[in-house]
Design an enzyme around this catalytic site. Structure first.
Site, mmCIF file in Angstrom:
data_model
loop_
_atom_site.group_PDB
_atom_site.id
_atom_site.type_symbol
_atom_site.label_atom_id
_atom_site.label_comp_id
_atom_site.label_asym_id
_atom_site.label_seq_id
_atom_site.Cartn_x
_atom_site.Cartn_y
_atom_site.Cartn_z
ATOM 1 N N PRO A 46 0.796 -1.225 0.000
ATOM 2 C CA PRO A 46 0.000 0.000 0.000
ATOM 3 C C PRO A 46 0.829 1.275 0.000
ATOM 4 O O PRO A 46 1.858 1.354 0.676
ATOM 5 C CB PRO A 46 -0.809 -0.096 1.309
ATOM 6 C CG PRO A 46 -0.828 -1.529 1.642
ATOM 7 C CD PRO A 46 0.451 -2.115 1.104
ATOM 8 N N ASN A 47 0.349 2.235 -0.749
ATOM 9 C CA ASN A 47 0.865 3.600 -0.807
ATOM 10 C C ASN A 47 2.182 3.742 -1.568
ATOM 11 O O ASN A 47 2.620 4.865 -1.820
ATOM 12 C CB ASN A 47 1.023 4.203 0.605
ATOM 13 C CG ASN A 47 -0.290 4.227 1.361
ATOM 14 O OD1 ASN A 47 -1.286 4.731 0.843
ATOM 15 N ND2 ASN A 47 -0.326 3.656 2.550
ATOM 16 N N ARG A 102 4.959 11.156 -2.444
ATOM 17 C CA ARG A 102 4.659 10.844 -1.044
ATOM 18 C C ARG A 102 5.904 11.066 -0.177
ATOM 19 O O ARG A 102 6.912 10.375 -0.340
ATOM 20 C CB ARG A 102 4.239 9.381 -0.941
ATOM 21 C CG ARG A 102 4.042 8.868 0.467
ATOM 22 C CD ARG A 102 3.955 7.355 0.483
ATOM 23 N NE ARG A 102 3.754 6.883 1.837
ATOM 24 C CZ ARG A 102 4.067 5.659 2.254
ATOM 25 N NH1 ARG A 102 4.604 4.792 1.407
ATOM 26 N NH2 ARG A 102 3.869 5.296 3.493
ATOM 27 N N TYR A 110 11.104 9.131 1.668
ATOM 28 C CA TYR A 110 11.167 8.027 0.704
ATOM 29 C C TYR A 110 11.918 8.366 -0.585
ATOM 30 O O TYR A 110 12.081 7.497 -1.446
ATOM 31 C CB TYR A 110 9.748 7.556 0.376
ATOM 32 C CG TYR A 110 9.017 7.028 1.590
ATOM 33 C CD1 TYR A 110 9.492 5.916 2.275
ATOM 34 C CD2 TYR A 110 7.869 7.661 2.066
ATOM 35 C CE1 TYR A 110 8.842 5.441 3.401
ATOM 36 C CE2 TYR A 110 7.208 7.193 3.190
ATOM 37 C CZ TYR A 110 7.702 6.079 3.847
ATOM 38 O OH TYR A 110 7.056 5.619 4.964
ATOM 39 N N ASN A 119 8.357 -5.223 -0.510
ATOM 40 C CA ASN A 119 8.193 -4.045 0.332
ATOM 41 C C ASN A 119 6.694 -3.936 0.572
ATOM 42 O O ASN A 119 5.953 -3.481 -0.309
ATOM 43 C CB ASN A 119 8.729 -2.778 -0.338
ATOM 44 C CG ASN A 119 8.623 -1.570 0.593
ATOM 45 O OD1 ASN A 119 7.949 -1.622 1.618
ATOM 46 N ND2 ASN A 119 9.284 -0.485 0.220
ATOM 47 N N ALA A 149 3.214 -0.374 5.085
ATOM 48 C CA ALA A 149 2.830 -0.483 6.497
ATOM 49 C C ALA A 149 2.285 -1.871 6.859
ATOM 50 O O ALA A 149 2.246 -2.226 8.045
ATOM 51 C CB ALA A 149 1.810 0.593 6.841
ATOM 52 N N GLU A 202 13.100 -9.046 2.192
ATOM 53 C CA GLU A 202 12.291 -7.887 2.580
ATOM 54 C C GLU A 202 13.105 -6.634 2.290
ATOM 55 O O GLU A 202 14.309 -6.594 2.568
ATOM 56 C CB GLU A 202 11.997 -8.000 4.081
ATOM 57 C CG GLU A 202 11.190 -6.865 4.654
ATOM 58 C CD GLU A 202 11.002 -7.024 6.165
ATOM 59 O OE1 GLU A 202 11.474 -8.023 6.759
ATOM 60 O OE2 GLU A 202 10.391 -6.114 6.742
ATOM 61 N N HIS A 220 13.023 -2.158 2.351
ATOM 62 C CA HIS A 220 12.394 -0.881 2.708
ATOM 63 C C HIS A 220 13.283 0.256 2.240
ATOM 64 O O HIS A 220 14.519 0.172 2.359
ATOM 65 C CB HIS A 220 12.184 -0.770 4.224
ATOM 66 C CG HIS A 220 11.298 -1.839 4.768
ATOM 67 N ND1 HIS A 220 9.934 -1.814 4.609
ATOM 68 C CD2 HIS A 220 11.591 -2.987 5.405
ATOM 69 C CE1 HIS A 220 9.424 -2.905 5.151
ATOM 70 N NE2 HIS A 220 10.402 -3.633 5.643
ATOM 71 N N ARG A 225 12.598 4.922 13.042
ATOM 72 C CA ARG A 225 11.413 5.789 12.922
ATOM 73 C C ARG A 225 10.454 5.538 14.092
ATOM 74 O O ARG A 225 10.882 5.142 15.165
ATOM 75 C CB ARG A 225 10.765 5.561 11.543
ATOM 76 C CG ARG A 225 11.733 5.900 10.390
ATOM 77 C CD ARG A 225 11.093 5.673 9.044
ATOM 78 N NE ARG A 225 9.921 6.525 8.862
ATOM 79 C CZ ARG A 225 8.990 6.329 7.928
ATOM 80 N NH1 ARG A 225 9.131 5.298 7.091
ATOM 81 N NH2 ARG A 225 7.960 7.131 7.822
HETATM 82 C C1 DQA Z 1 8.324 1.443 4.041
HETATM 83 C C2 DQA Z 1 8.343 1.652 5.554
HETATM 84 C C3 DQA Z 1 6.963 1.428 6.136
HETATM 85 O O1 DQA Z 1 6.979 1.660 7.539
HETATM 86 C C4 DQA Z 1 5.981 2.397 5.508
HETATM 87 O O2 DQA Z 1 4.680 2.171 6.004
HETATM 88 C C5 DQA Z 1 5.989 2.352 4.034
HETATM 89 C C6 DQA Z 1 7.281 2.295 3.355
HETATM 90 C C7 DQA Z 1 9.692 1.784 3.398
HETATM 91 O O3 DQA Z 1 9.909 1.354 2.270
HETATM 92 O O4 DQA Z 1 10.495 2.487 4.009
HETATM 93 O O5 DQA Z 1 4.959 2.439 3.371
HETATM 94 O O6 DQA Z 1 8.073 0.072 3.780
#
Ligand code: DQA
Length: 160
Positions: free
Chosen positions: A18-19, A26, A31, A82, A85, A106, A108, A115
């Protein structure tokens, strides 16, 4: 759900949660300025250098991500994920990855451990071969590199 296919070869599924479709606009201070498409292109190029094919799926819906992971079993040699959240909450994605019969990495962009407290736990880490975080977009290329090394420790399949 959007899917991006690259070249032929052993298949690596890159899963974006998501997102992440909003990357580029964003929270760029967190990011970075690049879009998800740019990260996918970099990962696909890295995969090609290692004789791998990258397929990408992005969804804002947990069930779509789970379906994509299920479909990867028997088809893909590795999953790079990735989960956004959902990393911190989704035991369903964790179980789907646990049932996947290949390498799991995994990734990020940010460093969640540095954070807010709710980001400090990854429920996916228990089923990942390893995690890469805090290197921005470079993390996607590092994740492909990790997959290539784990699939082919001797490096004989790499075209580099
Ligand atoms: C994320 C870190 C997560 O905590 C966050 O909710 C994201 C992006 C990252 O790539 O740093 O959506 O996965």
């Amino acid at each position: 759900m959007t899917v991006h296919d690259a070249d032929d070869g052993r298949l690596v599924l890159l899963v974006s949660g998501p997102n992440l479709n909003l990357l580029g606009e964003r929270e760029p201070a967190v990011y970075g300025p690049k879009t998800l498409g740019e990260h996918v292109d970099a990962a696909a190029a890295a995969a090609k250098r290692h004789g791998l094919e990258l397929r990408h799926v992005q969804s804002n819906h947990e069930g779509d991500l789970i379906d994509a992971i299920h479909a990867a079993s028997g088809e893909a040699a590795a999953v790079i994920i990735n989960a956004g959240a959902l990393t911190h909450t989704s035991w369903s994605i964790s179980d789907a990855l646990g049932a996947f019969d290949g390498v799991v990495v995994e990734v990020h962009l940010s460093n969640p451990a540095a954070r807010e407290p709710f980001r400090h736990t990854s429920v996916l880490a228990r089923v990942a071969d390893g995690s890469i975080a805090g290197f921005g977009g470079l993390g996607y290329e590092l994740a492909v590199e990790a997959v290539a090394r784990l699939l082919d420790p001797s490096g004989t399949a790499s075209s580099q």
